[in-house]
Scaffold this active site. Sequence first.
Site, short mmCIF file in Angstrom:
data_model
loop_
_atom_site.label_atom_id
_atom_site.label_comp_id
_atom_site.label_asym_id
_atom_site.label_seq_id
_atom_site.Cartn_x
_atom_site.Cartn_y
_atom_site.Cartn_z
N ASP A 87 0.81 -1.23 0.00
CA ASP A 87 0.00 0.00 0.00
C ASP A 87 0.84 1.28 0.00
OD1 ASP A 87 -2.27 -1.70 0.30
OD2 ASP A 87 -1.86 -1.79 2.45
N LYS A 126 2.22 2.12 -5.06
CA LYS A 126 2.87 1.54 -6.25
C LYS A 126 2.07 1.78 -7.52
CE LYS A 126 2.81 -2.61 -4.47
NZ LYS A 126 2.56 -2.36 -3.05
N GLY A 155 -4.34 -4.60 -4.00
CA GLY A 155 -5.34 -3.62 -4.37
C GLY A 155 -4.63 -2.39 -4.89
N HIS A 156 -4.74 -2.13 -6.18
CA HIS A 156 -4.05 -0.99 -6.78
C HIS A 156 -5.08 0.01 -7.30
CE1 HIS A 156 -0.38 -3.78 -7.67
NE2 HIS A 156 -0.49 -3.46 -6.40
N GLN A 161 2.11 -6.19 -3.03
CA GLN A 161 2.49 -6.23 -1.60
C GLN A 161 3.79 -5.44 -1.39
OE1 GLN A 161 1.52 -9.70 -2.87
NE2 GLN A 161 -0.47 -8.77 -2.60
P1 IMP Z 1 -2.37 -12.81 2.23
O1 IMP Z 1 -1.48 -12.26 1.18
O2 IMP Z 1 -3.83 -12.60 1.93
O3 IMP Z 1 -2.04 -14.23 2.57
O4 IMP Z 1 -2.12 -11.97 3.58
C1 IMP Z 1 -0.88 -12.04 4.29
C2 IMP Z 1 -0.49 -10.68 4.83
O5 IMP Z 1 -0.18 -9.81 3.76
C3 IMP Z 1 -1.60 -9.98 5.63
O6 IMP Z 1 -0.99 -9.22 6.66
C4 IMP Z 1 -2.22 -9.04 4.62
O7 IMP Z 1 -2.86 -7.94 5.22
C5 IMP Z 1 -0.99 -8.63 3.84
N1 IMP Z 1 -1.27 -8.21 2.47
C6 IMP Z 1 -1.57 -8.99 1.42
N2 IMP Z 1 -1.75 -8.24 0.31
C7 IMP Z 1 -1.54 -6.97 0.67
C8 IMP Z 1 -1.54 -5.74 -0.05
O8 IMP Z 1 -1.75 -5.66 -1.26
N3 IMP Z 1 -1.27 -4.62 0.69
C9 IMP Z 1 -0.99 -4.67 2.00
N4 IMP Z 1 -0.96 -5.80 2.70
C10 IMP Z 1 -1.23 -6.94 2.04
#
Ligand code: IMP
Length: 429
Positions: free
Chosen positions: A13, A16, A40-41, A224
């Site tokens: 977040d 990017k 989420g972009h 991420q």
């Molecule tokens: P997962 O990717 O859904 O397995 O989540 C694992 C961790 O990564 C959690 O803490 C999520 O909140 C975090 N996470 C996954 N995708 C994003 C993103 O796009 N932005 C911020 N945090 C993310």
Amino acid sequence: MTNRVVVGAQWGDEGKAKITDLLAENADLIIRYQGGCNAGHTVVAHNKTFKFHLIPSGILYKGKTCFIGNGTVVLPEYFQQEIEGLKKENIDISGLKVSPLASITMPWHTEVDGYSEDNATKGKIGTTKKGIGPTYTDKMQRIGLKIGDLYSPEALSEKLDVILPVKNKQLKELYNLKTYTKEEVLDLCKKYAEIFRPFVCHEWQDMLRDAKRENKTILFEGAQGVMLDVDFGTYPFVTSSNPVGGGACTGSGYGPKVIDEVIGVAKAYVTRVGEGPFVTELTDETGKKIQDIGHEFGVTTGRPRRCGWFDAVTMKYSCLVGGLTSVALTKIDVFDTFDEIKICTAYKDKRNGKTYTSYPEDVFIHKYLEPVYETHKGWGVNISDIRKYEDLPENCRKYIERLEQILETPISIISVGPDREQTIFRTNL
Ligand code: IMP
């Protein structure tokens, strides 16, 4: 013809999407190399706000090839929804391609992710519940399905004979969840084959070779952030893929020499969603102020993001393991009304006074760490209309230059607002 990777340098977040959107304009081939619809972009274009989860936002420019690489995991229904959304807005999606080697998130993956999160009494990760971890788990366990399997009935049938007994045993005995018959899964796979048919790129090798031979400009889009990397992040509070610069190779089909630059996007402060250590987290009024001014709520889950001061200890680490050649600093305008701005330059262990200036990778000690800050004076003016570095207030430039000094990495882009124009470039990109 400079090939760049854009990575999140913190916990995701970081903004990017705006940076990839800016760079996509001059790119020919844009490749998403890891993660899935957990990302989420948000991109503001054509006077509209677009929210992307999986499809590279470069699709908003006509004539670009947008490739969802082998390193990603794809939830078919979500992919379809995103396609429908773009079609509704009359966005040309003819350049969209998906690797046959990308992994499929099956219904049991989202069910297991949801179950694990909802029932965790200890060690909750705070995932997005999009089945990311379980899909990568099965990929590594070699019981996953890839998009290419959908078009090979014999392979699919043979694979399901291996996968389903293992999966059903796990679903029933470990999770007490619904099991699946082969017929049910074959039906699902037929549906998925139709969803992906217009996009699956069986000629991906030629596509990558041609782009390289013809010196096309390639942009690798990370999701991420480095601190959520499964190898280098705050494990186990991480995602299940490799957002670091190196992930662009294993997730796309290109080797490291194709990449010229890795731009790490970092906010002028830090946010995190989900669980996990966060040494500079502010749970007070200042944190709330950052959250309000910065609109810090998740695109995928709507969760409020935890906020804190810039953590130069983790960022220095991120520069190293992320392979950053420069930094894009975003949301610095959020500090326009702050009297003081802090940078965490070290961690101090409350138990014994030990000081860390390098990131301590044993995250279980992080609860004992407190940030050591240096304080900088604010600038007290609105900088969102400034377009030249020299025109930034002196205190703002001092803050940026101090960060560069600590990070030993140049800050090449400064973002002072959400629009494309609200950007200061310090090098020609
Ligand atoms: P997962 O990717 O859904 O397995 O989540 C694992 C961790 O990564 C959690 O803490 C999520 O909140 C975090 N996470 C996954 N995708 C994003 C993103 O796009 N932005 C911020 N945090 C993310």
